[in-house]
Design an enzyme around this catalytic site. Sequence first.
Site, PDB file in Angstrom:
ATOM      1  CD  GLU A 221      -1.964   2.229   1.580  1.00  0.00           C
ATOM      2  OE1 GLU A 221      -1.605   3.099   0.735  1.00  0.00           O
ATOM      3  OE2 GLU A 221      -2.150   2.479   2.766  1.00  0.00           O
ATOM      4  CB  CYS A 255      -0.890   7.284   1.474  1.00  0.00           C
ATOM      5  SG  CYS A 255      -2.312   6.362   2.100  1.00  0.00           S
TER       6      CYS A 255
END
Length: 479
Positions: A221, A255
Amino acid sequence: MSSVEDRINSHMENTLSAQKQAFLQNVIPDARSRIDKLNIAIELLVDNRKELEEAVSEDFGHRSDEATAFSDIMPAVGALKFARDNVRNWMKAEKRRSVFPLGLLGANSKVEFQPKGVVGLMTPWNFPIGMVFTPLAGILGAGNRVMIKPSEFTPKTSELTAKLLSQAFSVDEVAVFQGGPEVGAAFSKLPFDHLMFTGATSIGRHVMRAAAENLTPVTLELGGKSPVVIGKSASLDLVAKRVMAGKVLNAGQICLAPDYVFVPEGKQDELIQEIKKAVSAMHPSGLLNNDDYTSVINERHYSRLNGYIEDAEKKGATVISLAPENEDFSQQPHRKIAPTLLINVSDDMQVMQDEIFGPILPIKTYSDIESVVGYINERDRPLALYYFGSDQREERSILENTVSGGVTVNDVIFHNGQQDLPFGGTGASGIGCYHGRDGFLEFSHKKAVFHQTKIDVLQMLRPPYGKLFHSEVNRKIKR
């Protein structure tokens, strides 16, 4: 390598061996034991909430308890509860079709979901609680054991997390290993049955390379530059409120934070004014001494972000600080950076090349939506894409002609909060996905099981091959 690192590496190897042996003693834990573990994780978060919030704030220099509760603890509790409430159904075998006519004669096909074994989990500093406990929903729900390497940038939180987990789980169920890059590198080389890493794309490449030595499957991720596309039909008042809520949350250290914005030509000035109003409304008492506004994690990232602003200004960008006029951010103890807009940006600026991971927002204008799609497609695939507008044809055009990990329409980040949607990247923004049932599947081995019919109808497929064999094969090999 120091003797301390030697001991840690040896401890990690021994723990992995112990967890693998324990796994083989109970390869497929029943639903009750999985639910019990998920409830234990929930109780850890609920019962130790205040202590966890204080640890995170100390690690950041300052982060409000409300921010940690909203962005770290609440999502993790939600993920664990969702897994707890659904894992019995997720565990059920899936029936599949058998080749005709075998199914009619008593054969059957199914997929059984088996735990992979021991999962390695490497977590980042930006959400040091949530990024440990949210993946645990899928890892524990799938029946695995887990070894965790949290970030060294949040030592207080990592230490507290290790303490709480060690009190609640045996070491052959859940184990935590603290340390710097050397420990992380050694951790990624261990022969796990699955390895999940959340962090920068550059580090993700190293993790994947290390995992490849053991053919360990990975979930990565990562991040990237998530664009915001503002359609001509969008309400700029709504855009400003929602984009800036996502950009100032955790001071942009997310993110999924919007990384740059495309606004139609002629609407840039209006958008800037709406952004100023939105930030002022969220932080009416200012930013510098505001408990609701988060610090940058450390000096290295603080210098990096200020370097982006200086580089952009040097190369021709207009810098618009959204700090109140009476606040001097150059004199402060907590590494806060005011939300900052960059206008007239160009691709040679560092801020347009790197993932920003901070409260800086470049704004670009466009004349036609096709050019926006082309710009996005010329770059690495982003973790997220955000579209604002009410033009459904334009929305479909953007969704169908770009590739991103996920999309939120008329907001930012919120697709990540939907427990029943997969979350992950694509290309440089990640591999694999988790959350909800997708997390259960990510950390499960999908075992194909076929029960053959007891009627020996397949005799014709064995030598010596005769007319019936050729007739059947020829019947199958045709258009």
